[in-house]
Design a protein around this motif. Sequence first.
Motif, PDB file in Angstrom:
ATOM      1  N   ILE A 184      55.627  35.938  38.993  1.00 62.69           N
ATOM      2  CA  ILE A 184      56.338  36.953  39.254  1.00 62.69           C
ATOM      3  C   ILE A 184      55.112  38.203  39.757  1.00 62.69           C
ATOM      4  CG2 ILE A 184      57.737  38.895  38.940  1.00 62.69           C
ATOM      5  CD1 ILE A 184      58.831  37.200  36.558  1.00 62.69           C
ATOM      6  N   ASP A 185      55.190  38.516  40.998  1.00 66.76           N
ATOM      7  CA  ASP A 185      54.112  39.787  41.315  1.00 66.76           C
ATOM      8  C   ASP A 185      54.390  40.925  40.641  1.00 66.76           C
ATOM      9  OD1 ASP A 185      53.272  37.904  43.334  1.00 66.76           O
ATOM     10  OD2 ASP A 185      54.565  38.832  44.925  1.00 66.76           O
ATOM     11  N   GLY A 186      53.226  41.756  40.435  1.00 65.23           N
ATOM     12  CA  GLY A 186      53.360  43.043  39.894  1.00 65.23           C
ATOM     13  C   GLY A 186      53.835  43.932  40.784  1.00 65.23           C
ATOM     14  N   ALA A 187      54.636  44.897  40.522  1.00 68.35           N
ATOM     15  CA  ALA A 187      55.273  45.895  41.204  1.00 68.35           C
ATOM     16  C   ALA A 187      54.424  47.213  41.299  1.00 68.35           C
ATOM     17  CB  ALA A 187      56.582  46.225  41.220  1.00 68.35           C
ATOM     18  N   LYS A 188      53.967  47.320  40.016  1.00 68.43           N
ATOM     19  CA  LYS A 188      53.150  48.680  39.717  1.00 68.43           C
ATOM     20  C   LYS A 188      52.051  48.358  38.699  1.00 68.43           C
ATOM     21  CE  LYS A 188      56.946  52.287  40.144  1.00 68.43           C
ATOM     22  NZ  LYS A 188      57.650  53.188  39.408  1.00 68.43           N
ATOM     23  N   MET A 189      50.864  48.785  39.050  1.00 64.02           N
ATOM     24  CA  MET A 189      49.598  48.516  38.042  1.00 64.02           C
ATOM     25  C   MET A 189      49.261  50.065  37.555  1.00 64.02           C
ATOM     26  SD  MET A 189      50.188  45.681  39.634  1.00 64.02           S
ATOM     27  CE  MET A 189      49.669  45.740  41.275  1.00 64.02           C
ATOM     28  N   ILE A 190      49.572  50.294  36.429  1.00 59.97           N
ATOM     29  CA  ILE A 190      49.179  51.877  35.769  1.00 59.97           C
ATOM     30  C   ILE A 190      48.055  51.737  34.849  1.00 59.97           C
ATOM     31  CG2 ILE A 190      50.381  53.721  34.974  1.00 59.97           C
ATOM     32  CD1 ILE A 190      53.338  52.267  35.653  1.00 59.97           C
ATOM     33  N   LYS A 191      47.055  51.980  35.285  1.00 62.16           N
ATOM     34  CA  LYS A 191      45.998  52.327  34.320  1.00 62.16           C
ATOM     35  C   LYS A 191      46.103  53.291  33.593  1.00 62.16           C
ATOM     36  CE  LYS A 191      42.757  52.086  37.766  1.00 62.16           C
ATOM     37  NZ  LYS A 191      41.719  52.298  38.461  1.00 62.16           N
ATOM     38  N   HIS A 192      45.512  53.568  32.069  1.00 63.12           N
ATOM     39  CA  HIS A 192      45.583  54.593  31.590  1.00 63.12           C
ATOM     40  C   HIS A 192      45.070  55.896  32.060  1.00 63.12           C
ATOM     41  CE1 HIS A 192      44.904  57.373  28.045  1.00 63.12           C
ATOM     42  NE2 HIS A 192      45.588  56.606  27.288  1.00 63.12           N
TER      43      HIS A 192
ATOM     44  N   GLN B 284      49.626  38.777  40.480  1.00 63.78           N
ATOM     45  CA  GLN B 284      50.632  38.013  40.022  1.00 63.78           C
ATOM     46  C   GLN B 284      50.546  37.625  38.872  1.00 63.78           C
ATOM     47  OE1 GLN B 284      50.806  33.920  41.383  1.00 63.78           O
ATOM     48  NE2 GLN B 284      52.597  34.384  42.837  1.00 63.78           N
ATOM     49  N   VAL B 285      51.705  37.705  38.121  1.00 59.92           N
ATOM     50  CA  VAL B 285      51.798  37.472  36.748  1.00 59.92           C
ATOM     51  C   VAL B 285      52.536  36.089  36.580  1.00 59.92           C
ATOM     52  CG1 VAL B 285      52.724  38.325  34.394  1.00 59.92           C
ATOM     53  CG2 VAL B 285      51.974  39.961  36.054  1.00 59.92           C
ATOM     54  N   ARG B 286      51.672  35.331  35.704  1.00 59.07           N
ATOM     55  CA  ARG B 286      52.256  34.139  35.568  1.00 59.07           C
ATOM     56  C   ARG B 286      52.657  33.877  33.857  1.00 59.07           C
ATOM     57  NH1 ARG B 286      48.539  30.050  39.536  1.00 59.07           N
ATOM     58  NH2 ARG B 286      49.239  31.268  41.457  1.00 59.07           N
ATOM     59  N   LEU B 287      53.879  33.697  33.837  1.00 62.26           N
ATOM     60  CA  LEU B 287      54.341  33.355  32.534  1.00 62.26           C
ATOM     61  C   LEU B 287      54.654  32.121  32.166  1.00 62.26           C
ATOM     62  CD1 LEU B 287      56.114  36.095  34.437  1.00 62.26           C
ATOM     63  CD2 LEU B 287      56.076  36.895  32.036  1.00 62.26           C
ATOM     64  N   GLY B 288      54.880  31.844  30.954  1.00 60.44           N
ATOM     65  CA  GLY B 288      55.273  30.422  30.452  1.00 60.44           C
ATOM     66  C   GLY B 288      54.369  29.443  30.870  1.00 60.44           C
ATOM     67  N   GLU B 289      52.870  29.912  30.804  1.00 61.83           N
ATOM     68  CA  GLU B 289      51.920  29.077  31.066  1.00 61.83           C
ATOM     69  C   GLU B 289      51.141  28.466  29.798  1.00 61.83           C
ATOM     70  OE1 GLU B 289      50.621  27.749  33.868  1.00 61.83           O
ATOM     71  OE2 GLU B 289      50.760  29.035  35.303  1.00 61.83           O
ATOM     72  N   HIS B 290      50.968  27.362  29.954  1.00 64.27           N
ATOM     73  CA  HIS B 290      50.009  26.845  28.894  1.00 64.27           C
ATOM     74  C   HIS B 290      48.599  26.180  29.640  1.00 64.27           C
ATOM     75  CE1 HIS B 290      48.406  25.015  25.152  1.00 64.27           C
ATOM     76  NE2 HIS B 290      48.299  24.021  25.704  1.00 64.27           N
ATOM     77  N   ASN B 291      48.599  25.182  30.446  1.00 63.60           N
ATOM     78  CA  ASN B 291      47.652  24.748  31.203  1.00 63.60           C
ATOM     79  C   ASN B 291      47.850  25.321  32.538  1.00 63.60           C
ATOM     80  OD1 ASN B 291      45.882  23.567  33.117  1.00 63.60           O
ATOM     81  ND2 ASN B 291      45.796  21.458  31.708  1.00 63.60           N
TER      82      ASN B 291
END
Length: 165
Positions: A78-86, A60-67
């Motif tokens: 927002i959940d990650g839909a695809k995680m693409i490693k190099h 889960q990606v957490r944006l707009g965070e400070h604390n």
Amino acid sequence: MGLLSHSLTVTMKIVGGYECPRHSVPYQVSLNAGYHFCGGSLISSQWVVSAAHCYKSRIQVRLGEHNIAVNEGTEQWIDGAKMIKHPRYNSYNLDNDIMLIKLSRPATLNSYVQTVALPSRCPVADENCMVSGWGNMSANGSKFSPKSKTQSVAKIDRARRVWVG
Ligand SMILES: [Ca+2]
């Protein structure tokens, strides 16, 4: 882990940093799997760049965070839909330690959530760079992070490698 002023991702931990002014690094995201485990940088409304060693099948990606320990009313989770490693990531020597995360829906860009531009050139040795993330504020971990974003200044130590850590 965060992004440098020249938009280079680094994998080292933030130690001895200082607390950022609130929302001064609006592209810095927290990666969460029930707990904060890595950072990343928002490069478009639907893509985050992070490190391949941070890969998990569910993020889960957490944006707009400070604390990251409290709700501040600015967060977008927002959940990650695809995680693409190099494809040439090497977990032994961390070559190509980079990963892209596609968000399951676009983030809403505002004063708390912004993208950062990709670099237009490679870094050079001894170049100063800004690193941000969430980490211990002392090397031995005795001074606990306030769970707020911290930033520090580092130097590029190898001209041909993007990764500092
Ligand atoms: Ca928060």
